[in-house]
Design an enzyme around this catalytic site. Structure first.
Site, PDB file in Angstrom:
ATOM      1  N   ASP A  22     -15.713   9.347   9.345  1.00  0.00           N
ATOM      2  CA  ASP A  22     -14.616   8.402   9.172  1.00  0.00           C
ATOM      3  C   ASP A  22     -13.308   9.165   9.382  1.00  0.00           C
ATOM      4  OD1 ASP A  22     -14.613   5.403   7.722  1.00  0.00           O
ATOM      5  OD2 ASP A  22     -12.683   6.433   7.571  1.00  0.00           O
ATOM      6  N   ARG A  73       0.805  -1.224   0.000  1.00  0.00           N
ATOM      7  CA  ARG A  73       0.000   0.000   0.000  1.00  0.00           C
ATOM      8  C   ARG A  73       0.839   1.276   0.000  1.00  0.00           C
ATOM      9  NH1 ARG A  73      -5.211  -1.128   3.920  1.00  0.00           N
ATOM     10  NH2 ARG A  73      -5.985  -2.960   2.844  1.00  0.00           N
TER      11      ARG A  73
END
Ligand SMILES: C[S@@+](CC[C@H](N)C(=O)[O-])C[C@H]1O[C@@H](n2cnc3c(N)ncnc32)[C@H](O)[C@@H]1O
Length: 269
Positions: free
Chosen positions: A139, A37
């Site tokens: 979030d 990632r």
């Protein structure tokens, strides 16, 4: 281009950093995932090692890059009407047994890209046709919040949306938007998104909620962090309100300030 390798020491630096910021515990088994990632961020800066990237993040001068790292290291998997029994409980137990005409507010506290918040919105639109209601989604990842705000999704991801709701609340795209749909404006008007890191106490300005969904996020936290997060949220839940968690999660040994009414569903006394 050759991908940078990560040493155990370097991995430990990133484990500590993401734990400190987001409370996420990355086990040693996540090393390959982290390299996969973050490798493109190293390439973007022409860094040869993870230490160079870490130093840049840790010196405090690049908050936007820190946010990018958080966006990349969070797992945002979600879908409409995930764990459908929770939406049935909301409709048949919470709303059906309520005797108040006051505005009904629900918080999707780790909303990812918004599918959960809009599933709640569809449920409320059906169950509360003449009562004001509101859904707040939040979030830590700004990337998923940007998607949530648009309310624009692929038609390949509609599994779980009841056909009647699909017709009423999802506008199918045409021409260049074929293959996608937009959440209907009347639901988007009552659904808002903001960035909230659950690791910090929640500001009272957000108001109080009848129901808080905190689903499939505590799986990334250790028991100490779970307790902290739940205690950050509970002040924002109305007395008698419900806290709903994911199917593989539990609040056993985490808090006694919420009573389990059935597995994964808790009530604040
Ligand atoms: C797997 S998704 C769950 C989405 C949705 N609740 C569901 O059940 O489908 C987990 C979300 O938690 C968010 N998250 C992780 N740590 C967080 C934190 N400290 N504060 C707020 N959100 C966080 C991630 O960004 C991610 O979008």
């Amino acid at each position: 281009m050759h991908e940078a390798a990560i040493s155990d020491q370097e991995f430990a630096l990133f484990q500590r950093l993401i734990y400190k910021i987001a409370g996420i515990s990355l086990s040693d088994a996540k090393k390959i995932l982290l390299v996969g990632r973050l490798a493109r961020r190293l390439r973007a800066y022409n860094f040869a090692t993870f230490t160079q990237y870490y130093r840049m993040l840790a010196n405090g001068e690049h908050p936007e890059e820190l946010q990018t790292m958080v966006d990349l290291l969070t797992t945002n998997e979600t879908y409409f009407f995930r764990e459908p029994q929770h939406f049935a409980f909301l409709r048949d137990e919470i709303i059906a047994k309520r005797n108040s005409a006051a505005a009904f507010r629900v918080w999707s506290a780790a909303s990812s890209s918004g599918e959960e918040a809009y599933s709640i919105a569809m449920t409320l639109a059906e169950a509360l046709p003449s009562t004001p209601w509101e859904v707040v989604g939040s979030d830590i990842s700004t990337q998923v919040l940007a998607k949530a705000e648009k309310g624009h999704y692929s038609l390949a991801r509609t599994d779980g949306i009841p056909p009647g709701h699909m017709k009423k609340y999802c506008l199918k795209g045409v021409r260049s938007n074929a293959g996608s749909f937009l959440i209907a404006p009347e639901l988007r008007q009552k659904t808002s998104f903001l960035q909230i890191n659950l690791m910090h106490p929640v500001e009272a300005a957000i108001g109080e909620f009848e129901v808080i969904f905190l689903r499939n996020v505590m799986i990334y936290f250790d028991p100490q962090t779970k307790a902290k997060v739940v205690h950050n949220l509970l002040p924002r839940l109305k007395p008698g309100g419900h806290l709903i968690i994911g199917h593989s999660e539990t609040l056993n040994n985490i808090t006694d300030r919420a009573i389990c009414v059935r597995p994964t569903i808790y009530r604040k006394p």
